[in-house]
Motif scaffolding. Structure first.
Motif, PDB file in Angstrom:
ATOM      1  N   PHE A 148       0.833  -1.205   0.000  1.00  0.00           N
ATOM      2  CA  PHE A 148       0.000   0.000   0.000  1.00  0.00           C
ATOM      3  C   PHE A 148       0.867   1.254   0.000  1.00  0.00           C
ATOM      4  O   PHE A 148       0.588   2.239  -0.692  1.00  0.00           O
ATOM      5  CB  PHE A 148      -0.930   0.016   1.211  1.00  0.00           C
ATOM      6  CG  PHE A 148      -1.948  -1.088   1.195  1.00  0.00           C
ATOM      7  CD1 PHE A 148      -2.538  -1.495   0.015  1.00  0.00           C
ATOM      8  CD2 PHE A 148      -2.303  -1.734   2.361  1.00  0.00           C
ATOM      9  CE1 PHE A 148      -3.489  -2.510  -0.009  1.00  0.00           C
ATOM     10  CE2 PHE A 148      -3.239  -2.757   2.353  1.00  0.00           C
ATOM     11  CZ  PHE A 148      -3.833  -3.151   1.170  1.00  0.00           C
ATOM     12  N   VAL A 195      -7.292  -1.212  -2.063  1.00  0.00           N
ATOM     13  CA  VAL A 195      -7.736  -0.814  -0.728  1.00  0.00           C
ATOM     14  C   VAL A 195      -9.151  -1.311  -0.449  1.00  0.00           C
ATOM     15  O   VAL A 195      -9.443  -1.866   0.614  1.00  0.00           O
ATOM     16  CB  VAL A 195      -7.658   0.720  -0.568  1.00  0.00           C
ATOM     17  CG1 VAL A 195      -8.366   1.167   0.707  1.00  0.00           C
ATOM     18  CG2 VAL A 195      -6.209   1.169  -0.546  1.00  0.00           C
ATOM     19  N   ASN A 221     -11.514   1.925   4.454  1.00  0.00           N
ATOM     20  CA  ASN A 221     -12.131   0.857   3.663  1.00  0.00           C
ATOM     21  C   ASN A 221     -13.191   0.127   4.485  1.00  0.00           C
ATOM     22  O   ASN A 221     -13.331   0.324   5.702  1.00  0.00           O
ATOM     23  CB  ASN A 221     -11.077  -0.077   3.094  1.00  0.00           C
ATOM     24  CG  ASN A 221     -10.419  -0.954   4.152  1.00  0.00           C
ATOM     25  OD1 ASN A 221     -10.592  -0.737   5.350  1.00  0.00           O
ATOM     26  ND2 ASN A 221      -9.661  -1.951   3.702  1.00  0.00           N
TER      27      ASN A 221
END
Length: 337
Positions: A16, A264, A284
């Motif tokens: 990420f 995500v 999320n």
């Protein structure tokens, strides 16, 4: 938590972070494109051509060195005032229908007769002024137009009658491979409808975005076409700015953001973004489900400061100190509520 699941989680976090960095790099490229456009403006200023850029109300926003020499005004003196043309002027009609016409422009000490070539650009107009006088050096003017930093072509019927060096450079071909050939040969098949729409508007100025099929690939351009008379016959004068770098950077940024969003949103781990002051920016579904919330708005309304999710203030303070000092934190554990 066992060692293997924890390692998998950290691998996801690293992935990420990499996506974030990729998006930031693409955003920087857009900033670099703005610098490129600023560089182009510098070229305009120093090109020797009399160029004026105005806003949609006709107020001057840019004044080249050539315009300074023509009018004997400095650009700092002239910025944000109305256009210098003598007499009343309807700016909208001027931009639409004055290509190739002559008019007087106010200089510091007298009026100057000029030939006008206006082109519509976002939020205003780009205007080239060519002085009309006895013993004018036609070769010098032709050289300026030929080497100006934006593309220029003249079209009669479907055939290119003139293309300056910038257009030849964008297309990647020599003059003999461009002049005398139909312009539509160099237009992307999906954009020919846009080009044909412009042809049906003969007698009107037409502004559009289009893709050229160049020798080395596709090039994006913002084009303004203007009806003119060339060699005693009706013709179209086209001017354009090459926007390929900007388009590519925008597309790359969009794809990176889309990729990040998909990762995500589909992650089983809880992921969220907040400011250092604790304001929620995004979260999320996995994160929202962990805390029993249905949306970002709902959790933002109930928890004004995201740092309140962590009961130990000393851990939060230490975390923020590291962030402010180094700009990032990895493998930092905090107890949640």
């Amino acid at each position: 938590m066992g060692r293997e699941p924890f390692r998998d989680l950290m691998n996801h976090v690293v992935a990420f972070n990499s996506l974030f960095q990729e998006i930031e790099e693409k955003a920087k490229k857009l900033e670099q494109e703005k610098e490129r456009l600023s560089y182009i403006e510098d070229i305009f200023y120093n090109s020797g051509v009399a160029i004026i850029i105005t806003d949609r109300e006709g107020k001057i926003k840019f004044f080249s060195r050539g315009a300074e020499a023509l009018t004997e005004y400095k650009r700092d003196e002239i910025k944000n005032i109305a256009m210098l043309f003598a007499g009343e002027l309807d700016f909208g009609r001027f931009v639409e229908g004055w290509g190739g016409k002559t008019a007087y422009i106010h200089g510091r000490h007298d009026k100057k007769l000029v030939q006008i070539f206006p082109s519509k650009i976002d939020g205003g107009a780009l205007i080239i002024l060519v002085p009309v006088k006895e013993n004018v050096d036609i070769k010098e003017i032709n050289d300026l137009i030929k080497n100006t930093p934006f593309g220029i072509y003249i079209l009669q019927g479907d055939v290119i009658k003139y293309a300056n060096n910038k257009m030849l450079g964008v297309l990647g071909y020599e003059e003999k491979d461009v002049v005398g050939h139909p312009l539509i040969n160099f237009i992307h098949p999906e954009d020919t409808r846009i080009f044909k729409k412009g042809k049906t508007a003969m007698g009107l100025r037409h502004h559009f975005e289009i893709r050229f099929v160049a020798k080395n690939g596709v090039r994006y351009a913002e084009v303004t076409s203007t009806p003119v008379t060339y060699m005693g016959e009706e013709a179209v004068l086209g001017t354009f700015i090459d926007t390929t770098e900007r388009k590519v950077a925008e597309e790359a940024l969009y794809m990176s953001e889309r990729k990040y969003r998909q990762v995500v949103e589909n992650a089983v781990e809880g992921i969220y973004r907040i400011t250092v002051d604790g304001e929620f920016l995004e979260a999320n579904n996995s994160f929202l489900n962990m805390f029993g919330y249905g949306s970002l708005e709902e959790i933002s309304e109930e928890i004004e400061n995201a740092w309140n999710l962590y009961p130990r203030e000393n851990e939060v303070k230490k975390f923020l100190q590291i962030i402010r000092k180094s700009g990032k934190v990895r493998n930092y554990e905090m107890e949640g509520r």
